[in-house]
Motif scaffolding. Structure first.
Motif, PDB file in Angstrom:
ATOM      1  N   GLU A 266       4.068   9.904  -9.289  1.00  0.00           N
ATOM      2  CA  GLU A 266       4.370   9.267  -8.084  1.00  0.00           C
ATOM      3  C   GLU A 266       3.915   7.820  -8.165  1.00  0.00           C
ATOM      4  O   GLU A 266       4.582   6.902  -7.674  1.00  0.00           O
ATOM      5  N   LEU A 267       2.694   7.551  -8.978  1.00  0.00           N
ATOM      6  CA  LEU A 267       2.150   6.146  -8.787  1.00  0.00           C
ATOM      7  C   LEU A 267       2.576   5.378 -10.101  1.00  0.00           C
ATOM      8  O   LEU A 267       2.382   4.364 -10.351  1.00  0.00           O
ATOM      9  N   GLY A 268       3.412   6.146 -11.196  1.00  0.00           N
ATOM     10  CA  GLY A 268       4.057   5.527 -12.304  1.00  0.00           C
ATOM     11  C   GLY A 268       2.794   5.470 -13.087  1.00  0.00           C
ATOM     12  O   GLY A 268       2.934   4.554 -14.402  1.00  0.00           O
ATOM     13  N   LEU A 269       1.875   6.604 -13.305  1.00  0.00           N
ATOM     14  CA  LEU A 269       0.716   6.275 -14.161  1.00  0.00           C
ATOM     15  C   LEU A 269       0.561   7.419 -15.096  1.00  0.00           C
ATOM     16  O   LEU A 269      -0.371   7.776 -15.611  1.00  0.00           O
ATOM     17  N   ALA A 270       1.864   7.786 -15.598  1.00  0.00           N
ATOM     18  CA  ALA A 270       1.940   8.863 -16.610  1.00  0.00           C
ATOM     19  C   ALA A 270       3.029   8.283 -17.507  1.00  0.00           C
ATOM     20  O   ALA A 270       4.142   8.048 -17.303  1.00  0.00           O
TER      21      ALA A 270
END
Length: 326
Positions: A266-270
């Motif tokens: 959801e935070l764009g951290l993958a």
């Protein structure tokens, strides 16, 4: 989030710190780690649970050879710099005229703590050479300083703490603790309470942890509501997993790992590779979370048949799967 140096100096004095017999040649090993839950909140006063595993290792040898130059390898040079600062602070001789060599088979830049393992192994070897016993709290603080302060690599304490202690460790980096006494609450948990665990890694998805932490740091310092909410939920998930493990219900931790990874997405951290591995694992009924900030995942599975399915499905993505020796 550097631990308070003055408080740690007091810790040195409270714990045994008497010189031992130094070694002309000193060799030390450190292990990779997988972040089970809570990551990457460790750099932001959060909570995590992580474990080291013995399937890979980093090894550093320190040899006293007069006339040789100091190491040019950045990680070893940074470790030597902070260790010498530590020696000077403690009023002891600094290390000099050393040959320093390392070898590591920890998969590179895949979020398994490969760089911090080299630094930890180096600090252990330097301590052995100089005849000192570093507490886990001091070891972790020095290792973080080597990477973050000397090399400018954004990082948190989690990797350095669990690699200094080893095993399965619950870590609470509460702001009051960090800013008050200089270190968090670190509790060794019983790894036998874990369900069946796998670790998978994809070399083509390699990405240094500095990529994740650089972006997250800016959003955290700006007070981004989504980031603050995520950190709060990661802390809660960590406590849920600890409670399940402590109560003998380790088989139920899978949904917490899945939710941890969902927040990262959801935070764009993958990254794309990590997402592909996690989706493939979950399609088979396994749980999946990012094992760090790179191309590796960790999760739970039900038995030998599912493990074989994981190996085959992730092999098709270019990933390797192990059942880690914790």
């Amino acid at each position: 989030m550097r631990a308070n140096a003055n408080v740690l100096a007091d810790l040195y004095n409270r714990r045994p710190f008497s010189p031992l017999k130094g070694l002309m040649t000193s060799e030390a090993v450190a292990l990779p780690r997988a972040a089970l839950v809570g990551n990457p909140s460790d750099g932001y006063y959060g909570k995590t649970i992580a474990f080291t595993f013995r399937d890979f290792s980093a090894r550093v040898t320190v040899d006293e050879v007069t006339g040789l130059p100091l190491p040019e390898t950045p990680l070893l040079g940074a470790a030597l710099e902070v260790f010498n600062s530590y020696c000077a602070r403690m009023g002891s001789e600094v290390a000099s005229d050393l040959a320093m060599l390392f070898e590591s088979d920890i998969p590179y830049k895949l979020g398994l703590g490969g760089s911090s393992a080299i630094v930890i192994a180096c600090l252990r070897a330097l301590a052995g050479h100089s005849g000192y016993d570093l507490s886990p709290e001091v070891m972790a603080d020095l290792a973080l300083a080597a990477e973050r302060d000397v090399l400018g690599i954004p990082a948190g304490l989690q990797d350095r703490v669990v690699q200094s202690i080893e095993g399965l460790v619950y870590m609470d980096f509460d702001r009051t603790l960090i800013e008050g006494r200089g270190f968090g609450e670190y509790v060794v948990l019983d790894p036998s309470e874990l369900p069946l665990i796998y670790v998978a890694y994809m070399p083509d998805a390699a990405e240094g942890s500095e990529v994740t932490h650089s972006e997250l740091r800016g959003r955290f310092e700006a007070g981004d509501p989504k980031v603050m909410s995520a950190i709060a939920e990661w802390k809660d998930l960590t406590d849920q997993v600890r409670e399940l493990l402590d109560s003998g219900k380790g088989a139920a931790i899978g949904p917490c790992l899945d939710r941890n990874f969902a927040i990262r997405r959801e935070l764009g951290l993958a990254g794309a590779g990590t997402i592909a591995m996690a989706e493939a694992a979950r399609a088979l009924g396994a749980s999946a979370n990012s094992a760090g900030s790179g191309g590796a995942i960790v999760g739970t599975y039900d038995g030998p048949e599912m493990f074989s399915q994981l190996v085959e499905a992730l092999r098709q993505l270019g990933a390797s799967v192990i059942a880690p020796s914790i």
